[in-house]
Design an enzyme around this catalytic site. Structure first.
Site, PDB file in Angstrom:
ATOM      1  N   VAL A  18       0.775  -1.129  -0.172  1.00  0.00           N
ATOM      2  CA  VAL A  18      -0.220  -0.133  -0.445  1.00  0.00           C
ATOM      3  C   VAL A  18       0.841   1.441   0.022  1.00  0.00           C
ATOM      4  O   VAL A  18       0.297   2.095  -0.621  1.00  0.00           O
ATOM      5  CB  VAL A  18      -0.836  -0.066   1.302  1.00  0.00           C
ATOM      6  CG1 VAL A  18      -2.280   1.062   1.206  1.00  0.00           C
ATOM      7  CG2 VAL A  18      -2.047  -0.918   1.004  1.00  0.00           C
ATOM      8  N   ALA A  65       3.302  -1.534   9.330  1.00  0.00           N
ATOM      9  CA  ALA A  65       2.554  -1.795  10.118  1.00  0.00           C
ATOM     10  C   ALA A  65       3.241  -3.860  10.033  1.00  0.00           C
ATOM     11  O   ALA A  65       4.208  -3.563   9.612  1.00  0.00           O
ATOM     12  CB  ALA A  65       1.125  -3.325   9.246  1.00  0.00           C
ATOM     13  N   THR A  67       2.972  -7.141   9.070  1.00  0.00           N
ATOM     14  CA  THR A  67       2.212  -7.799   9.017  1.00  0.00           C
ATOM     15  C   THR A  67       2.266  -9.899   9.452  1.00  0.00           C
ATOM     16  O   THR A  67       1.390 -10.004   8.597  1.00  0.00           O
ATOM     17  CB  THR A  67       1.639  -7.004   7.370  1.00  0.00           C
ATOM     18  OG1 THR A  67       3.139  -7.565   7.018  1.00  0.00           O
ATOM     19  CG2 THR A  67       1.583  -5.822   7.684  1.00  0.00           C
ATOM     20  N   TYR A 130      -2.498 -10.508  15.421  1.00  0.00           N
ATOM     21  CA  TYR A 130      -2.331  -9.355  14.624  1.00  0.00           C
ATOM     22  C   TYR A 130      -3.513  -7.967  14.563  1.00  0.00           C
ATOM     23  O   TYR A 130      -3.380  -7.238  15.068  1.00  0.00           O
ATOM     24  CB  TYR A 130      -2.745 -10.237  13.354  1.00  0.00           C
ATOM     25  CG  TYR A 130      -2.542  -9.305  12.246  1.00  0.00           C
ATOM     26  CD1 TYR A 130      -1.464  -8.423  11.988  1.00  0.00           C
ATOM     27  CD2 TYR A 130      -4.018  -9.428  10.997  1.00  0.00           C
ATOM     28  CE1 TYR A 130      -1.680  -6.791  11.218  1.00  0.00           C
ATOM     29  CE2 TYR A 130      -4.043  -7.834  10.487  1.00  0.00           C
ATOM     30  CZ  TYR A 130      -2.813  -6.990   9.730  1.00  0.00           C
ATOM     31  OH  TYR A 130      -2.769  -6.572   9.119  1.00  0.00           O
TER      32      TYR A 130
END
Length: 306
Positions: A18, A65, A67, A130
Site C-alpha cells: 500500500v 505495520a 503484517t 494480529y
C-alpha cells in the site's frame, strides 16, 4: 481566516504494497515524503516524534505495520508496539501540528461470525494477536482526539511484496493441483485501489490535501475500504489463473480451513460494507474481479516495458 498550508504528505511503509502505491499516486499531485523502516521504525516511538516534528506534514498516511499474522502469535510485544502503540503516537503528533492521520487497519478486528457484511459500528472481536494489535491501534488513534481516519481493508494484494496473488502465480508454475481454502470469504483488494480511493477521499474534502482539522470535524472516524463483491480464497485463485491466461492452469481443490491449520485463526467472514465511505465521500470501490484484471494487465505492461 483559515490557514491553508501547502499540502505535504508523509507516507510511512513505502517499501510495502500500500505504501508504494500511495507514494506513486500522491507524487502526481503534491509534495510527498516517503519513509521506509530505515527512515522511520515504528517500534521506536521517540523516532516517530522526531520525524513528524521535522517533516511537519499536512497529512500522514500510515501504511506501515507488523503484517506477519502467524508470527504475531509468538511475537506479541513487537506486534503490539508497531500496530497498537505507534499509531497512537502518530495520532498525538499529528494533533499537535494540526495534521490529519490516515491509518490502515484490517478485517481481522472481527471474528467472522456475522452473516452479512460488517459495518463500522459492529462490535470488534479479533480471533488472533494480529487483529487484537490492530484494534488496539484504532483505539489509540481515537483517544488522541485529533483529525483522523481509520480505513479497514482486506485481502490486500499487488505487484509488490508477499501476497496471495504472487504466491498463486509462483505455485502455478510448480504444481498441477493446489489445495485452497474455500470456506473463508472476503473481498480481494488491489493495493493500487486502496491508494486511489484514499487520494480521492482526500481530494474531495474542502481544501483538498490541505484540509484543516476543522474541515475534518464530523468526518473523523472508521471507514471500510475494500473492493466490491466477495469470493473465497479458492474463488480468488481460480480467477487469478483464468485472468492470467496461463498456458497450463493448475487444478484448484477446495478445502476447509480446518484442513489447513495455521498458528493464527482467521475469520470465516471478512466482508466489509463500503456504504459509509460512499455516503460520506461519494466514493464507491470497483468490483474485485475487475480490479484483478487491471492489476494483472498493469503487471504485464510493467514486464514488457510498455
Amino acid at each position: 481566516m483559515i490557514d491553508r498550508r501547502e499540502p505535504l504528505v508523509l507516507v510511512t511503509g513505502v517499501a510495502g504494497q500500500v505504501g508504494a502505491e500511495l507514494l506513486g499516486r500522491l507524487n502526481l499531485v503534491c509534495r510527498v515524503v516517503g519513509v521506509g523502516r530505515n527512515e522511520l521504525d515504528l517500534s521506536d516511538l521517540a523516532q516517530i516524534q522526531r520525524v513528524v516534528e521535522k517533516v511537519r506534514p499536512t497529512v500522514i498516511l500510515n501504511a506501515a505495520a507488523y503484517t506477519a499474522v502467524d508470527k504475531a502469535e509468538s511475537d506479541e510485544p513487537a506486534a503490539m508496539r508497531i500496530n497498537g502503540e505507534a499509531p497512537g503516537v502518530l495520532a498525538e503528533e499529528a494533533r499537535k501540528i494540526g495534521a490529519l492521520l490516515v491509518h490502515y487497519s484490517t478485517d481481522y478486528v472481527f471474528d467472522g461470525t456475522k452473516d452479512g457484511a460488517y459495518v463500522e459500528t459492529d462490535h470488534p472481536n479479533p480471533l488472533n494477536v494480529y487483529g487484537a494489535t490492530k484494534l488496539a491501534g484504532e483505539c489509540a488513534i481515537e483517544q488522541a482526539a485529533g483529525a483522523w481516519v481509520v480505513l479497514r481493508t482486506s485481502w490486500v494484494y499487488g505487484a509488490y511484496g508477499k501476497n496471495f496473488l504472487l504466491t498463486m502465480l509462483r505455485l502455478a508454475e510448480q504444481k498441477p493441483e493446489l489445495s485452497i481454502v474455500a470456506d473463508q470469504f472476503g473481498a480481494p483488494t488491489w493495493a493500487r485501489t486502496i491508494a486511489e480511493l484514499t487520494a480521492r477521499m482526500l481530494e474531495v474534502m474542502p481544501g483538498g490535501l490541505a484540509a484543516t482539522s476543522t474541515d475534518w470535524s464530523g468526518r473523523s472516524g472508521i471507514y471500510h475500504l475494500t473492493a466490491a463483491g466477495a469470493t473465497s480464497w479458492a474463488g480468488f485463485a481460480e480467477a487469478i489463473f483464468e485472468h492470467a491466461g496461463l498456458t497450463s492452469r493448475p487444478k484448484v481443490k477446495a478445502i476447509g480451513a480446518s484442513e489447513y491449520p495455521t498458528p493464527a485463526r482467521r475469520p470465516h467472514n471478512s466482508r466489509l460494507s463500503g456504504v459509509k465511505l460512499a455516503e460520506t465521500f461519494g466514493i464507491r470501490a470497483p468490483h474485485w474481479d475487475d480490479e484483478l484484471l487491471r492489476c494483472l494487465s498493469a503487471m504485464r505492461a510493467a514486464t514488457s516495458g510498455d
